[in-house]
Design an enzyme around this catalytic site. Structure first.
Site: not given
Length: 313
Positions: A12, A96, A124, A126, A223-224
């Protein structure tokens, strides 16, 4: 045997920006360049950057005083930034932009007296960074069961926001439970799940009903990538998360007619291509792209990189 390739897949804009930030920093200033946490969750990417001179650390205290430190795409807490300043580190922020948006919202609503309900996975990186924006008023929620255990009153000002890489289905269940319990809870006008996470999950849905097996190329820490495998699995499709072509088991293909393939947002396309070639060698004789949408998002490199490049030019 047919292979359906889900598109979009792989890198991405946030991941591309983060990786390019490390690569450009190494070109501009040479090795070593220190990076807080893995720049993205993919061992192939991380190993490639290590060989070029990047040093990945978890504790800012491990960075020499005055050195350059890049923050990973996942973001960091204000406490980490303060620690870096005390060590006189030259900070380069590769967080990001969509994660930064979540950080800003948490900080803004906390200052307005809201209790923050942060939907995501406790451990996580993030979530750890985001929660660090307002640790005293932030509660992390990972499931509908967690929502049931919340003890806020109708007088509390509540705001919820999500980790950017969650499953659309999981978030829907949790937010519905949250709204039923606290009808006055507030959130942002638009979802905080990032466009790439959404696009990859929706693209996968386009092919799952057509397949008897789904392979997701991605790192176990991603995670994604994990959410992609779960998205296929919850629809009753046999599915596996693989790092690369070496983890494809030939027996998975026995009796299969149509295989679906996608990749997490931190997976290089070259790894995907190796997986495709492996599947062809194992009997795939037809390959088709299934396109959900096209992506043209680009994030500008961090200012220290841009400014240094201009000064060099």
């Amino acid at each position: 045997m047919k292979l359906l390739l889900s598109k979009p897949r792989g890198f991405c804009a946030g991941v591309e920006r983060a990786i390019e930030t490390v690569e450009k920093a190494l070109l501009l200033w040479g090795s070593p360049i220190y990076v807080k946490h893995e720049i993205v969750h993919n061992r192939h990417v991380v190993q490639g950057l290590k060989t070029k001179g990047a040093i990945f650390i978890e504790d800012v205290e491990d960075v020499p005083v005055g050195a350059r430190l890049i923050y990973s795409a996942h973001g960091v807490s204000p406490a980490v930034r303060e620690q870096a300043k005390k060590r006189q580190l030259i900070e380069i922020d590769a967080t990001c932009g969509l994660v930064t948006r979540v950080h800003s919202a948490v900080k803004r609503y906390a200052l307005q007296g809201y209790q923050i309900i942060l939907i995501g996975h406790h451990n996580h990186v993030e979530i750890i960074g985001t929660a660090g924006e307002a640790p005293d008023v932030t509660t992390i929620v990972e499931s509908v069961e967690d929502v049931k255990n919340l003890n806020f009153s109708s007088q509390d000002k509540l705001f919820y926001i999500t980790q950017t890489t969650l499953s659309l289905d999981d978030v829907k269940e949790i937010t519905q439970a949250l709204i039923v319990k606290y009808p006055h809870v507030e959130t942002l006008p638009s979802s905080s799940i990032c466009y790439a996470t959404t696009n990859r999950q929706m693209a996968l849905r386009e092919i799952t009903d057509l397949t008897d097996l789904v392979l997701v190329v991605g790192d176990p820490q991603s995670s994604n990538s994990n959410r992609l495998r779960e998205a296929a699995s919850t629809r009753g499709i046999e599915s596996y998360l693989i790092n690369d072509e070496k983890e494809i088991h030939p027996e998975w293909l026995l009796g299969k007619q149509v295989i679906g393939l996608t990749a997490g947002a931190s997976t290089p396309e070259e790894i995907v291509q190796k997986c495709i070639q492996c599947l062809i060698e194992l009997g795939v004789n037809e390959v088709e792209d299934i396109v959900y949408t096209h992506e043209d998002v680009v994030f500008q490199l961090p200012k220290p990189i841009v400014n240094a490049r201009f000064s060099v030019d």
